[in-house]
Every structure is written in C-alpha cells, then in structure tokens.
Design an enzyme around this catalytic site. Structure first.
Site, mmCIF file in Angstrom:
data_model
loop_
_atom_site.group_PDB
_atom_site.id
_atom_site.type_symbol
_atom_site.label_atom_id
_atom_site.label_comp_id
_atom_site.label_asym_id
_atom_site.label_seq_id
_atom_site.Cartn_x
_atom_site.Cartn_y
_atom_site.Cartn_z
ATOM 1 C CG ASP A 159 -50.254 -29.431 -12.109
ATOM 2 O OD1 ASP A 159 -51.040 -30.081 -11.381
ATOM 3 O OD2 ASP A 159 -49.357 -29.961 -12.780
ATOM 4 C CB THR A 192 -52.236 -28.539 -16.498
ATOM 5 O OG1 THR A 192 -51.748 -28.993 -15.219
ATOM 6 C CG2 THR A 192 -51.850 -27.071 -16.643
ATOM 7 C CG ASP A 194 -44.598 -27.557 -18.410
ATOM 8 O OD1 ASP A 194 -45.168 -28.672 -18.413
ATOM 9 O OD2 ASP A 194 -43.804 -27.199 -17.525
ATOM 10 N NE ARG A 237 -46.190 -31.908 -13.487
ATOM 11 C CZ ARG A 237 -45.956 -33.127 -13.954
ATOM 12 N NH1 ARG A 237 -44.805 -33.694 -13.759
ATOM 13 N NH2 ARG A 237 -46.873 -33.774 -14.625
ATOM 14 N NE ARG A 281 -47.746 -37.439 -17.482
ATOM 15 C CZ ARG A 281 -48.245 -36.268 -17.126
ATOM 16 N NH1 ARG A 281 -47.934 -35.190 -17.798
ATOM 17 N NH2 ARG A 281 -49.054 -36.154 -16.096
ATOM 18 N N GLY A 310 -51.030 -34.781 -18.932
ATOM 19 C CA GLY A 310 -52.062 -35.166 -17.959
ATOM 20 C C GLY A 310 -53.408 -34.567 -18.344
ATOM 21 C CG ASP A 329 -48.005 -25.915 -13.986
ATOM 22 O OD1 ASP A 329 -48.878 -25.784 -14.878
ATOM 23 O OD2 ASP A 329 -47.248 -26.892 -13.923
HETATM 24 O O1 F6P Z 1 -49.778 -32.187 -14.181
HETATM 25 C C1 F6P Z 1 -50.927 -32.759 -13.644
HETATM 26 C C2 F6P Z 1 -50.592 -33.796 -12.597
HETATM 27 O O2 F6P Z 1 -51.803 -34.340 -12.108
HETATM 28 C C3 F6P Z 1 -49.721 -33.296 -11.436
HETATM 29 O O3 F6P Z 1 -50.476 -32.585 -10.482
HETATM 30 C C4 F6P Z 1 -49.141 -34.587 -10.935
HETATM 31 O O4 F6P Z 1 -47.902 -34.358 -10.308
HETATM 32 C C5 F6P Z 1 -48.950 -35.395 -12.216
HETATM 33 O O5 F6P Z 1 -49.824 -34.833 -13.174
HETATM 34 C C6 F6P Z 1 -49.219 -36.870 -12.093
HETATM 35 O O6 F6P Z 1 -48.894 -37.456 -13.318
HETATM 36 P P1 F6P Z 1 -49.333 -38.925 -13.768
HETATM 37 O O7 F6P Z 1 -50.809 -38.910 -14.025
HETATM 38 O O8 F6P Z 1 -48.560 -39.187 -14.999
HETATM 39 O O9 F6P Z 1 -49.012 -39.816 -12.609
#
Ligand code: F6P
Length: 324
Positions: free
Chosen positions: A128, A126, A103, A172, A72, A11, A130
């Site tokens: 998050d 990120t 991660d 997340r 991803r 992300g 985290d």
């Molecule tokens: O890891 C960053 C994040 O924005 C999280 O907060 C969220 O759960 C996820 O990515 C959303 O992922 P995507 O953009 O693939 O929907």
C-alpha cells in the site's frame, strides 16, 4: 542481543523473503543467532519457531509471498495472548525481534515491546505504501508493476472493442498504487481516496475524451475511493453516459503476489541489514525507512500515529494533463 526472532505479519508483500534473507545473513555475519517465527504473532503465541541458518534462506530472494507465512492475529491484542507469546520467546532464548509488516504489525510490536521490554525493530512491508517515515514500503514497486502489466493487457482489448474499462486496484486508504500505475499505464482518469471526484465530473472528463476521438478509455479506481468501488462507479457512469460499452475489472490479490522487482529486492536487503544493525546497536521501537535513497529510522510511535500524504500535487496534475 544473542538470538533474533524474525517474523512477517499482516498482508504479505513481494520483497518480504528478501528482507528475511537479509536479516538472517546479517545476524549470522555478526555472530548472532536467528529463529524464524511462523505466521506472525499467531506463531509467537503457539511457539511455532524454527532455527535459521544461512542455507534456510537460500534461493528465496526472488520469491513472492513469505516463507515464514503470515497472519492477521486478533488474540495477540489480549494481555493473555501476549503473555503466552513472551513466555515462548524466553523459552526459545529470543531476546530481540525484527517484525516485517504494516501498521497493524507495528502497533502489536510497540505494545508488546513496552510491556515486556523486549527490543524490536520494524521493517515496512506492504504493497500500500501507506506508512509514515519512508518514501517506499516493500512490495509497493512490484505491485505497481503488476498493475501496469494488467492495465496494458486490458488496454489491448479495450482498444479493439472501443470499450470503457473501470479497473479497481488495491491500496486500502492509499492512492499510491492507483496514481502511479495510472500515470504509467496512461489512464484516462484516476479515482483516489485522497481526492474526491464527483461522478458528474468524471463523466464530463470522459465525454471530452470521446469528443476528441478517444475510442476507448481506462479509469483506475482505488479501492478506497469514496464512490464505493469500481462496480458502483461503472453503474453510476453508465446511467448517464453511454458512449462506450463499459466493463469492470477488479485486479484483487494478484497484486500481492509475484517475484519482487529489482527495486524491492535491493530495498529489502538494505532494510534487513539496517534492522539487525540497529538492534545490535541497542536501538528499539523504531521503523527502518528510506528517504531520498538514504536508509533512516523513525520511532515506532510516530510511524503508527502520523499519516503521510504521499501524492504530490505535481503527480496529480501530470495525471490530469496527460489524460486527454
Ligand atoms: O494491506 C495490503 C492489502 O492488500 C490492501 O491493499 C487490501 O485492502 C488488503 O490488504 C486486503 O486484505 P486481505 O488479504 O486480508 O483480504
């Protein structure tokens, strides 16, 4: 090290461009060459590369997203995928990597670097916050500010209509954005993945506020909260508590965009600079972090496998004490 490959993966987060800029310019300053790899591991497998000069990163420090794009990528989890990626790196003369991501990105980097003995240094990018080994990840500060701006706006309309709002924020499994934005935005309650709140307790808390003449309320729901998201929480609260008209607002991906804050730009600059210096010094499979305003490093394996609880008891209590 002669040529450093830099990429963003997973992300996106505000500050990634500032980190790319710092990597490119530090490497050039140290007489190393740089290649940008598009779309993270996907681009590594496709040979989607671009040589980078100082001007390639002009006017990007203030931009959200990532000029190198991101993805991803599942095929990189296969032996064949990584073999193809390595072949492309060798052909392009890339002999060291800086990976910017979370991660999932780190896990790919760790496996790949061991398999082919290619040096890699990671930068935590990120929203998050985290990751183990750093107080802050790139983009977290900006995302929190974006959420606060949204809470302030929703509070205007909540107060005008005497309403109760459930605002769902990203993160997340981490409640960092929720807790910090909740405190900064004056939320009446904050539901966190790290600390289960029973719906009945939430209702009791909101009722207490109503008895104390609160005419509107805001509840922040972290997306990883155990009650199944803001819509579910709102539905279950409404079944037993009808003091306010209740609304739900899911902030979603707007939290991932926008111009990085001053904090994220400086952090990205420091981390990008450190990543290149670590590579040149011969260090590998490490993550750059920041602890108490000092740049530090953590073995990638630890950064991946250790979980860090980033919510302090003080902050949890502050959120509670100041909410009524
Ligand atoms: O890891 C960053 C994040 O924005 C999280 O907060 C969220 O759960 C996820 O990515 C959303 O992922 P995507 O953009 O693939 O929907």
């Amino acid at each position: 090290i002669n040529r450093i490959g830099v990429f963003t993966s997973g992300g996106d987060s505000p500050g990634m461009n500032a980190a790319i800029r710092a990597v490119v310019r530090t490497a050039l300053y140290k007489n190393k060459q740089v290649t940008g790899i598009y779309h993270g591991y996907q681009g590594m497998m496709d040979g989607d590369f671009i040589p980078m000069e100082s001007r390639s990163v002009s006017n990007i420090i203030q931009l959200g997203g990532t000029i190198l794009k991101t993805a991803r990528c599942l095929p990189f989890r296969t032996v064949e995928g990584r073999a193809q990626a390595y072949k492309n790196l060798v052909e392009a003369g890339i002999d060291g990597l800086v990976a910017i991501g979370g991660d999932g990105t780190f896990t790919g980097a760790e496996i790949f670097s061991r398999e082919y003995d290619i040096p890699v240094v990671c930068i935590p990018g990120t929203i998050d916050n985290d990751l183990y080994g750093t107080d802050y990840t790139l983009g977290y500060d900006t995302a929190t500010n974006t959420v606060i701006e949204a809470i302030d706006k929703i509070r205007d309309t909540a107060a005008s209509h005497d309403r109760l709002f459930f605002i769902e924020v990203m993160g997340r499994d981490s409640g960092c954005i929720a807790l910090n934005a909740g405190i900064a935005g004056g939320a009446e309650a904050i539901l966190l993945p790290e600390k289960a709140t029973a719906i009945d307790d939430l209702i009791q808390h909101l009722s207490k506020g109503a008895r104390q003449q609160k005419s509107s309320s805001i509840v922040i729901v972290a997306e990883g909260d155990h009650n199944g998201g803001a819509y579910n929480v709102a539905k279950r609260v409404k079944e037993k508590f009808s003091h306010y008209d209740a609304k739900v607002s899911i902030l979603g991906h707007l939290q991932r965009g926008g111009s990085p804050s001053s904090f994220d730009r400086v952090l990205a600059s420091r981390m990008g600079y450190a990543a290149v210096n670590q590579l040149i010094a011969g260090n590998t499979r490490i993550m750059i972090g920041m602890r108490g305003n000092e740049i530090c490093t953590t073995p990638l394996e630890e950064a991946i496998n250790n979980k860090e609880y980033k919510l302090s008891e003080d902050m949890l209590e502050i959120a509670e004490v100041l909410s009524l």
